[in-house]
Design an enzyme around this catalytic site. Structure first.
Site, PDB file in Angstrom:
ATOM      1  N   ARG A 154       7.926  24.226 -23.013  1.00 31.93           N
ATOM      2  CA  ARG A 154       8.315  25.009 -21.848  1.00 31.93           C
ATOM      3  C   ARG A 154       9.344  26.025 -22.317  1.00 31.93           C
ATOM      4  O   ARG A 154      10.140  25.756 -23.209  1.00 31.93           O
ATOM      5  CB  ARG A 154       8.920  24.115 -20.763  1.00 31.93           C
ATOM      6  CG  ARG A 154       7.983  23.034 -20.243  1.00 31.93           C
ATOM      7  CD  ARG A 154       8.691  22.142 -19.242  1.00 31.93           C
ATOM      8  NE  ARG A 154       7.806  21.105 -18.728  1.00 31.93           N
ATOM      9  CZ  ARG A 154       7.686  19.893 -19.260  1.00 31.93           C
ATOM     10  NH1 ARG A 154       8.404  19.568 -20.327  1.00 31.93           N
ATOM     11  NH2 ARG A 154       6.867  19.001 -18.738  1.00 31.93           N
ATOM     12  N   LYS A 178      12.542  18.221 -19.663  1.00 30.14           N
ATOM     13  CA  LYS A 178      13.120  18.085 -18.325  1.00 30.14           C
ATOM     14  C   LYS A 178      13.256  16.604 -17.978  1.00 30.14           C
ATOM     15  O   LYS A 178      12.442  15.786 -18.372  1.00 30.14           O
ATOM     16  CB  LYS A 178      12.242  18.806 -17.305  1.00 30.14           C
ATOM     17  CG  LYS A 178      12.281  20.322 -17.474  1.00 30.14           C
ATOM     18  CD  LYS A 178      11.484  21.023 -16.403  1.00 30.14           C
ATOM     19  CE  LYS A 178      11.602  22.531 -16.543  1.00 30.14           C
ATOM     20  NZ  LYS A 178      10.864  23.274 -15.516  1.00 30.14           N
ATOM     21  N   HIS A 256       4.360  30.684 -19.459  1.00 29.67           N
ATOM     22  CA  HIS A 256       3.566  29.475 -19.228  1.00 29.67           C
ATOM     23  C   HIS A 256       2.124  29.626 -19.714  1.00 29.67           C
ATOM     24  O   HIS A 256       1.486  28.624 -20.042  1.00 29.67           O
ATOM     25  CB  HIS A 256       3.586  29.113 -17.742  1.00 29.67           C
ATOM     26  CG  HIS A 256       3.871  27.660 -17.499  1.00 29.67           C
ATOM     27  ND1 HIS A 256       5.016  27.022 -17.957  1.00 29.67           N
ATOM     28  CD2 HIS A 256       3.145  26.702 -16.874  1.00 29.67           C
ATOM     29  CE1 HIS A 256       4.975  25.755 -17.602  1.00 29.67           C
ATOM     30  NE2 HIS A 256       3.860  25.526 -16.953  1.00 29.67           N
ATOM     31  N   ARG A 259       1.848  28.316 -23.107  1.00 28.10           N
ATOM     32  CA  ARG A 259       1.762  26.841 -23.080  1.00 28.10           C
ATOM     33  C   ARG A 259       0.333  26.411 -22.768  1.00 28.10           C
ATOM     34  O   ARG A 259      -0.207  25.495 -23.398  1.00 28.10           O
ATOM     35  CB  ARG A 259       2.748  26.311 -22.044  1.00 28.10           C
ATOM     36  CG  ARG A 259       2.815  24.791 -21.889  1.00 28.10           C
ATOM     37  CD  ARG A 259       4.040  24.461 -21.044  1.00 28.10           C
ATOM     38  NE  ARG A 259       3.982  23.159 -20.419  1.00 28.10           N
ATOM     39  CZ  ARG A 259       4.401  22.029 -20.985  1.00 28.10           C
ATOM     40  NH1 ARG A 259       4.868  22.051 -22.216  1.00 28.10           N
ATOM     41  NH2 ARG A 259       4.344  20.885 -20.334  1.00 28.10           N
ATOM     42  N   HIS A 282       3.752  15.654 -20.709  1.00 29.88           N
ATOM     43  CA  HIS A 282       3.255  15.316 -19.376  1.00 29.88           C
ATOM     44  C   HIS A 282       3.427  13.817 -19.131  1.00 29.88           C
ATOM     45  O   HIS A 282       3.024  13.004 -19.961  1.00 29.88           O
ATOM     46  CB  HIS A 282       1.764  15.660 -19.235  1.00 29.88           C
ATOM     47  CG  HIS A 282       1.513  17.127 -19.094  1.00 29.88           C
ATOM     48  ND1 HIS A 282       0.277  17.695 -19.332  1.00 29.88           N
ATOM     49  CD2 HIS A 282       2.327  18.157 -18.746  1.00 29.88           C
ATOM     50  CE1 HIS A 282       0.346  18.997 -19.119  1.00 29.88           C
ATOM     51  NE2 HIS A 282       1.572  19.294 -18.769  1.00 29.88           N
ATOM     52  N   TYR A 291      -6.947  20.879 -18.459  1.00 29.01           N
ATOM     53  CA  TYR A 291      -7.370  21.752 -19.555  1.00 29.01           C
ATOM     54  C   TYR A 291      -8.823  21.512 -19.955  1.00 29.01           C
ATOM     55  O   TYR A 291      -9.459  22.402 -20.518  1.00 29.01           O
ATOM     56  CB  TYR A 291      -6.423  21.584 -20.753  1.00 29.01           C
ATOM     57  CG  TYR A 291      -5.035  22.066 -20.428  1.00 29.01           C
ATOM     58  CD1 TYR A 291      -4.780  23.423 -20.231  1.00 29.01           C
ATOM     59  CD2 TYR A 291      -3.991  21.165 -20.253  1.00 29.01           C
ATOM     60  CE1 TYR A 291      -3.521  23.864 -19.895  1.00 29.01           C
ATOM     61  CE2 TYR A 291      -2.722  21.604 -19.915  1.00 29.01           C
ATOM     62  CZ  TYR A 291      -2.495  22.959 -19.734  1.00 29.01           C
ATOM     63  OH  TYR A 291      -1.242  23.397 -19.383  1.00 29.01           O
TER      64      TYR A 291
END
Length: 321
Positions: A154, A178, A256, A259, A282, A291
């Protein structure tokens, strides 16, 4: 990061991140803002707020929206806004749950994330080598882009990397994600080389700072701003500039999408979905599975564009019309 003091600060911090990291359009941000302020007002009327709201509170709010006669699309959008707000809050460590994530909405088609072709990424990387007023700016921009595409980080994780994470010519970087979660991400040879060169520049700049009696910095990409490192918004503007320089549609390019490109290109080359999940950080593999749909859609598009039988079928249909 400590939780905001009130609902308005929750909303403004979330919108800032959406603008800088995901490249959300102005109209999208305005819609999010309106929806979240409406939810905040409803909660406040019942002596609640985003920090304390439960799943039952969110469901009650959506029932109220239905009772007001709001359309299915509007209700779906409001639930989506709450889900994304709470996902952001979870990743930032403001809450340890997402009270909106398991609520079934009225239904809406899910958009696939935008991605980039390999040649478009190559153009962005080449543009980074040419963009910047001074040689050290160009080397920094090259390092930023090589690291981003090599790791799928990120942008907030990238710009706040500590310099200690990059010492010793590493094959892997330790990334603080995060919510305070750590993960290891591998570096490609081009990313390692760009990092090695940038560290030489960084060391020279640090020596100059110390010679002038200025405080040292702990960040790999320092700045004079209040955070001490480059911001998400600064990087967003940089990547738009690189898109223009590299001849890539700026509308397709945000931090993004790099990414997304990282994940999609890995999957296209046979990488395991679980490995991609770990690299992206994730929590749920269902997030990573999107994806596979991106790849399926792209493969279908390629067949329709390039397969001779597909072209013949399209031409026959046009002739019939």
């Amino acid at each position: 990061m400590s939780a905001p003091r009130d609902d308005l600060q929750w909303i403004s911090t979330f919108l800032e991140a959406q603008a800088a990291e995901a490249g959300a359009a102005r109209n999208t941000l305005l819609a999010y803002g309106r929806d979240l302020k409406d939810a905040a007002a409803w909660l406040s009327h019942r002596q609640g707020d985003f920090a304390k709201a439960s799943r039952g509170d969110v469901e009650a709010y959506l029932i109220n929206c239905d009772a007001e006669g709001l359309s299915q699309a509007t209700r779906a959008r409001r639930l989506s806004a709450l889900r994304q707000l709470y996902q952001f809050a979870f990743e930032e460590g403001w809450r340890n749950d997402n009270p909106a994530i398991q609520i079934k909405g009225p239904g809406r088609a899910k958009k696939l994330p935008k991605t980039l072709e390999v040649i478009e990424v190559d153009r962005l990387l080449e543009a980074a080598r040419q963009t910047g007023r001074k040689p050290e700016d160009r080397l920094r921009n090259t390092c930023l882009m090589e690291l981003l595409y090599a790791t799928g980080m990120r942008v907030s994780e990238l710009v706040s990397l500590p310099v200690t994470a990059a010492r010793g010519d590493p094959n892997m970087l330790l990334v603080l994600g995060k919510g305070g979660k750590e993960r290891m991400v591998p570096l490609s040879p081009p990313a390692r080389e760009a990092l090695r060169v940038w560290l030489q520049i960084w060391d020279e700049a640090e020596a100059a700072r110390q010679a002038k009696g200025k405080p040292s910095t702990k960040f790999l990409f320092p700045s004079r701003g209040k955070d001490g490192h480059l911001t998400r918004h600064w990087f967003y503007l940089l990547i738009k500039e690189l898109a223009v320089t590299g001849g890539v549609d700026p509308q397709k390019v945000t931090p993004h999408t790099l990414r997304h490109a990282f994940a999609t290109h890995l999957l296209a080359n046979g990488a395991d979905l679980r490995a991609i999940q770990a690299l992206l950080g994730h929590a749920d593999i269902a997030t990573t599975e999107i994806y596979t749909h991106v790849l399926d859609a792209r493969l279908s598009e390629l067949v329709l564009e390039h397969h001779p039988l597909a072209r013949s079928t399209i031409k026959d249909r046009q002739d019939e019309q």
